[in-house]
Design a protein around this motif. Structure first.
Motif, short mmCIF file in Angstrom:
data_model
loop_
_atom_site.label_atom_id
_atom_site.label_comp_id
_atom_site.label_asym_id
_atom_site.label_seq_id
_atom_site.Cartn_x
_atom_site.Cartn_y
_atom_site.Cartn_z
N LEU A 194 -61.84 -32.87 56.80
CA LEU A 194 -60.24 -32.91 57.49
C LEU A 194 -59.70 -34.19 57.71
O LEU A 194 -58.71 -34.32 57.40
CB LEU A 194 -60.60 -32.05 58.60
N SER A 195 -60.61 -35.27 58.01
CA SER A 195 -60.00 -36.60 58.24
C SER A 195 -59.49 -37.21 56.87
O SER A 195 -58.69 -37.89 57.05
CB SER A 195 -61.17 -37.40 59.08
N THR A 196 -60.34 -36.83 55.94
CA THR A 196 -59.69 -37.46 54.68
C THR A 196 -58.54 -37.06 54.27
O THR A 196 -57.73 -37.61 53.67
CB THR A 196 -60.76 -37.39 53.45
N ILE A 197 -58.16 -35.64 54.72
CA ILE A 197 -56.80 -35.25 54.13
C ILE A 197 -55.91 -35.61 55.16
O ILE A 197 -54.77 -35.94 54.71
CB ILE A 197 -57.18 -33.41 54.32
N ASP A 198 -56.52 -36.04 56.36
CA ASP A 198 -55.59 -36.41 57.42
C ASP A 198 -54.77 -37.64 57.07
O ASP A 198 -53.51 -38.08 57.26
CB ASP A 198 -56.15 -36.75 58.81
N ALA A 199 -55.56 -38.47 56.22
CA ALA A 199 -55.10 -39.72 55.82
C ALA A 199 -53.60 -39.53 54.88
O ALA A 199 -52.88 -40.46 54.75
CB ALA A 199 -56.29 -40.55 54.92
N LEU A 200 -53.74 -38.35 54.15
CA LEU A 200 -52.58 -38.21 53.22
C LEU A 200 -51.28 -37.62 54.28
O LEU A 200 -50.44 -36.96 53.44
CB LEU A 200 -52.86 -37.38 52.09
N GLN A 201 -51.64 -37.47 55.15
CA GLN A 201 -50.88 -36.38 56.01
C GLN A 201 -49.40 -37.12 56.52
O GLN A 201 -49.33 -38.33 56.88
CB GLN A 201 -51.35 -36.04 57.47
#
Lengths: 333, 320
Positions: free
Chosen positions: B62-69
């Protein structure tokens, strides 16, 4: 022996009778009810009424409703969203609803300058009131905005909204009660084409479009459980519009054009529904907006466009005429 | 988006145990992860013997996806960004600028619609020369070999006014240096060029006089019309994703995008812009060009503009 058996039998019978009595009381209490319908109405209407000014005034809306604005482009859909947002942002003594608004821009076309202009118009009421800078700043700060360029960003935004909204609520003490989505069908073509690229080998063989819509609806539902909100989503017509041809053929083309004012108003606008059924059943209210064909001969308004607004769900059999001016969206009487 | 296996090297928490747990729920890639019901997954992870590491793996993902958020901004931040970064570019023609409410706005996609030889390419060339004159780079994607350096030279010469010849030459050289022209003949080439541009802009540190401020695609309809039609949705999907790519480039890099489109016949014989209903929701601003047969006069009207309530009131005639 028989004495013990008899006692056991007695005690069991007593226990059963007590249980039956409790059940009966429970059922009677449930039938009797906690409050009457009148009491419930008065409780609900005092808690969270949503009274939007025209053009959304015909049907009362409250949190948990999902309103869909359908219409070909260009119609005044985004303007109506902005209109609703400004009403929600303003504090109570300005006629507003005094809470935060969240705008998810999936079309990526939102113009903040126009929003600011409309907000100023509303605050100053076209120059009759003095513009309060702190009020303007407060309202602008209450408007939350996120833009998404594809479905996965949209899904992830919905998922993480819960924490972010929680934070905002803790900081400001006022929650988000309005979620605006512009427009829900923005990624439709890309999702439809994706089903050919998908490498999933599961047995369900569901279309990607279907899966995505279910995920979106599920995420919005979960969000609504924690932060109850009114959802307003715009949806553009993407399959071309056909006015019903029956009246055309009956009257013939020349007469059609001569008697514009009479016939055009009664034509039914047909559009093809392209959103999957899971979204369609999630929607509780629907409005159709389309451009009006009769232009008033003597235009008093220089910079304005006319549109027809019709409630499809619940069905009201008349169309409101609305006009979009520099100052905003108004009902044209 | 990547399959989960490829993330294993960078994030050791996403190990083979985690991957096999995910595959048992039909999750093979990050995309599948986003589509899945996260709460149900966490509940399943709870019942699993290695629940702690699984949940850590989920958090990591989830946090790796957050970076593209994309960030959640409020109205004041948006307005500040618009006022500070999204300037207005003059097109060189006052009438067009007046119709556009000042000029081409950075961060917005402007579309010029009109039948052939109605002045669209002239307007593009004029905008390119004006923007290049003001110390900015222009990227010109030419699909029909219509880019003409001679015309640029004549525009520069006209607007330079009372300047000596060798100075005009000097200015012209600089202007032409700043216009980068690509010939693209199909939509995939255009995607290549745009993706290349995106990564260049993201990584490069550019000098102030080489900032790309204008991107012109003349004409985008000739690239997209051949792929529309047919029974599948791929053509429309490519068109819409091209639109999103252009808008993303425009917004994140503060570029104004100008595209041209042609017209097709509609009902009752009235011509309408090509590319259909779905394309209508892509551009911010639409201008309709028309020219009477054999005349020099070009008639332009505004079809759509975010800051204007009405389209009907604004129109203009000019000579191009």
């Amino acid at each position: 022996m028989s004495e013990r058996k008899r006692l056991k039998f007695e005690s069991r019978r007593k226990a059963r009778r007590e249980m039956e009595k409790r059940e009966r009381e429970e059922i009677e209490g449930w039938i009797g009810g906690e409050e009457s319908a009148g009491e419930m109405l008065s409780r609900v209407s005092s808690v969270r009424p949503f009274l939007f000014p025209p053009p959304l005034h015909r049907v009362p809306l409250r949190v948990g409703n999902v309103l869909e604005l359908v219409g070909p482009s260009p119609s005044a859909k985004t303007h109506i969203l902005i209109h609703a947002a400004i009403t929600a942002l303003l504090p109570k003594h300005y006629g507003g609803l005094d809470h935060f608004v969240l705008f998810l821009d999936l079309d990526c076309r939102f113009d903040i300058a126009r929003f600011s202009q409309l907000l100023l118009h509303r605050i100053t009421e076209d120059g009759t009131r003095h513009c309060d800078q702190t009020l303007y700043d407060l309202c602008m700060a209450r408007f939350l905005y996120a833009r998404c360029y594809d479905t996965f960003q949209f899904l992830h935004t919905l998922r993480t909204l819960h924490c972010r909204l929680e934070k905002e609520k803790q900081v400001h003490g006022v929650g988000v009660h309005l979620l605006l989505i512009d427009s829900i069908g923005a990624f439709h073509w890309m999702d439809r084409a994706s089903m050919f690229l998908s490498q999933r080998e599961n047995n369900k063989k569901k279309l990607f479009l279907q899966t995505v819509s279910e995920a979106v609806v599920q995420n919005i539902r979960k969000l609504l459980q924690v932060h109850p909100m009114l959802v307003i989503a715009t949806k553009s017509v993407i399959f071309g519009n056909k006015y019903s041809t029956s009246s055309n053929e009956l009257k013939g083309n020349m007469e059609e054009r001569c008697s514009r004012n009479v016939t055009r108003n009664h034509q039914t606008f047909q559009y093809r529904e392209y959103m999957p059924s899971v979204w369609q059943s999630f929607v509780t209210h629907r409005i159709l907006v389309r451009s009006s064909d009769d232009h008033p001969v003597a235009t008093n308004y220089q910079n304005s466009s006319f549109y027809l607004l019709e409630w499809l769900l619940p069905r009201l059999n008349f169309a409101d005429k609305i006009v979009v001016k520099d100052a905003g969206v108004f009902l044209d009487s | 988006m990547a399959p989960l296996k490829s993330l294993e090297k960078e994030y050791p928490l996403i190990d083979s145990n985690f991957q096999s747990f995910c595959s048992s729920h039909g999750i093979f890639s990050v995309e599948d992860f986003l589509l899945h019901d996260l709460d149900a997954l966490i509940a399943f992870a709870d019942n699993h013997p290695t629940s702690q590491t699984l949940k850590q793996g989920i958090d990591q993902l989830l946090s790796t996806i957050d970076a593209l958020q994309p960030p959640l901004l409020n109205g004041l931040q948006l307005l500040e960004d618009a006022q500070r970064n999204k300037h207005v570019l003059l097109t060189g023609c006052e009438r067009i600028d007046a119709l556009l409410g000042g000029g081409l706005r950075e961060g917005q996609l402007t579309e010029l619609v009109g039948p052939s030889s109605s002045g669209k390419t002239q307007a593009c060339l004029l905008s390119a020369s004006t923007v290049a004159k003001h110390n900015s780079s222009v990227i010109y994607l030419d699909t029909g070999n219509s880019f003409s350096p001679q015309r640029i030279a004549s525009f520069v010469g006209q607007s330079s006014g009372h300047v000596f010849d060798n100075q005009v030459d000097h200015i012209l050289k600089k202007v032409l240096d700043r216009i980068i022209c690509y010939s693209v003949f199909d939509v995939y080439q255009m995607f290549d060029v745009l993706h290349q541009l995106k990564s260049n802009l993201r990584s490069e540190i550019v000098k102030s006089n080489q900032h790309v401020r204008l991107l012109i695609v003349d004409s985008i309809s000739s690239l997209i019309t051949p792929i529309l039609g047919g029974s599948g949705p791929q053509g429309h999907a490519l068109m819409i994703s091209a639109g999103f790519l252009l808008k993303k480039l425009a917004h994140e890099n503060n570029i104004a995008v100008l595209v041209t489109n042609h017209v097709v016949g509609g009902e009752d014989g009235i011509s309408k812009p090509a590319l259909g209903e779905s394309w209508k929701s892509v551009p911010h601003v639409r201008l309709l060009f028309s020219r009477d047969f054999g005349s020099n006069v070009c008639h332009i009207s505004v079809l759509k503009h975010p800051s204007m309530a009405s389209a009907r009131a604004a129109s203009s005639t000019l000579y191009l």
